[in-house]
Design an enzyme around this catalytic site. Structure first.
Site, PDB file in Angstrom:
ATOM      1  N   ASP A 110       0.607  -0.780   0.123  1.00 49.47           N
ATOM      2  CA  ASP A 110      -0.131   0.096  -0.435  1.00 49.47           C
ATOM      3  C   ASP A 110       0.977   1.134  -0.167  1.00 49.47           C
ATOM      4  O   ASP A 110       1.586   1.574   0.982  1.00 49.47           O
ATOM      5  CB  ASP A 110      -0.822  -0.234   1.017  1.00 49.47           C
ATOM      6  CG  ASP A 110      -2.002   0.696   1.202  1.00 49.47           C
ATOM      7  OD1 ASP A 110      -2.109   1.913   0.693  1.00 49.47           O
ATOM      8  OD2 ASP A 110      -2.482   0.747   1.802  1.00 49.47           O
ATOM      9  N   ASP A 245     -13.439  -2.458  -1.860  1.00 52.29           N
ATOM     10  CA  ASP A 245     -12.446  -1.923  -0.451  1.00 52.29           C
ATOM     11  C   ASP A 245     -13.145  -1.609   0.740  1.00 52.29           C
ATOM     12  O   ASP A 245     -13.135  -1.294   0.828  1.00 52.29           O
ATOM     13  CB  ASP A 245     -11.521  -1.061  -0.825  1.00 52.29           C
ATOM     14  CG  ASP A 245      -9.921  -0.973  -0.294  1.00 52.29           C
ATOM     15  OD1 ASP A 245     -10.683  -1.153   0.820  1.00 52.29           O
ATOM     16  OD2 ASP A 245      -8.867  -1.454  -0.992  1.00 52.29           O
TER      17      ASP A 245
END
Length: 328
Positions: A110, A245
């Site tokens: 990420d 998500d």
């Protein structure tokens, strides 16, 4: 009517004219169910090295990338099946698909760029090696129209509809993050300044992608004695892509993208007829979905607040199979 709609209408019209003319001249309902008109294949293999990508962008008009997540695919076992019907010598209908047999190893990274004054500065990064590919699958319905049909080779057009789905789950891991003020805004000069380690097994993010694709393409077959080689090229500018998500305990992101993504796929298989009606084959398939951008809705489950932004998704992978085909 937009450009993509015109392209789709023209493709369907061309298919209708070609198939309608040939059908009128050669169709026999009884002959279409004669022996050797059906084939079924079963194969096992791997969903090979690939990657799903997730994007968050700043609002228009800048639309710069401010967050980027990568979800790896690492050689997960799959099973593949195909059922085909040669309705006529020049027309074949097929239903095919594959699915993972169990969850597979993966990892997630990420990345965030929070500094508006220095948008190239990476401010946050986290790595999550304890990530699983929960499942992945593909389903495809298509029609092959052979415009050239000779005993040794065939070549024609392909029209179909395909769906692909992926699901991942990331736990634990560690990362380097910037500091934020009481409003959760980035504090300049603090990029990658603090180290955080998540508890092993702690849920971090769950993520899903889905692609729905009407497509067209080209298909060809070449035979030499007991050997057979097949190739397919597929393309679509009409991909409908969406993702979900779930940042556990934080925020829920849900993206529904516009129909502005492209799809490319190439497959090759080579086989040998060990018996007149039985073929042993191996197949390699490559697939790519280009980045689809769309409106992202963001919801905070604790406060109930929500807002909209701009997000995107993409994916690329290959499959490798070994199987057996039987004609009846």
């Amino acid at each position: 009517m937009n450009k993509n709609s015109l392209m789709l209408a023209a493709t369907v019209a061309a298919f209708s004219m070609i198939s309608g003319s040939c059908w009128a001249n050669s169709f026999s309902f009884k002959d279409s169910f004669a022996s050797d008109k059906f084939s079924v294949s079963l194969a096992s293999g791997l969903l090979g090295e690939g990657k799903g990508r997730e994007y968050v962008y700043t609002p228009a008009p800048e639309q710069r990338e401010m967050s980027y997540l990568t979800w790896n695919i690492e050689n997960t076992p799959i099973v593949n099946a195909d059922l085909s019907w040669d309705v006529l010598p020049w027309l074949t209908f097929s239903a095919r698909g594959w699915t993972t047999l169990n969850s597979g190893k993966s990892e997630m990274n990420d990345y965030d760029w929070q500094d508006d004054d220095n948008p190239q500065l990476l401010t946050d990064w986290s790595h999550h090696p304890d990530t699983r590919l929960n499942f992945a699958n593909e389903f495809d319905l298509n029609a092959k129209i052979f415009l050239i049909n000779q005993p040794a080779y065939k070549f024609g057009a392909l029209l179909g509809y395909q769906q692909n789905r992926f699901s991942w789950y990331a736990k634990g891991g560690y990362g380097f993050h910037a500091s934020e003020d009481e409003n959760d805004d980035y504090i300049p000069g603090t990029a990658l300044s603090s180290f955080d380690e998540y508890d092993p097994g702690e849920p971090i993010i769950g993520y899903r992608q889905q692609y729905d694709i009407p497509y067209f393409g080209l298909v060809g077959t070449y035979n030499y004695r007991s050997f057979e080689l097949n190739g397919t090229v597929k393309y679509s500018p009409w991909v409908q892509a969406k993702d979900r998500d779930n940042h556990y305990g934080d925020k829920l992101f849900h993206t529904k993208a516009n129909r502005d993504s492209d799809y490319y796929a190439v497959s090759v298989d080579a086989g040998y007829y060990v018996l007149p009606d039985t073929k042993l084959f191996t197949a390699l398939n490559w697939t790519k979905f280009k980045t689809a951008k769309g409106v992202t809705s963001v919801a905070d489950p604790e406060t109930g607040e929500s807002f909209s932004g701009l997000g995107g998704l993409s994916s690329e992978f290959y499959t490798l199979n070994l199987g057996l085909q039987y004609r009846f």
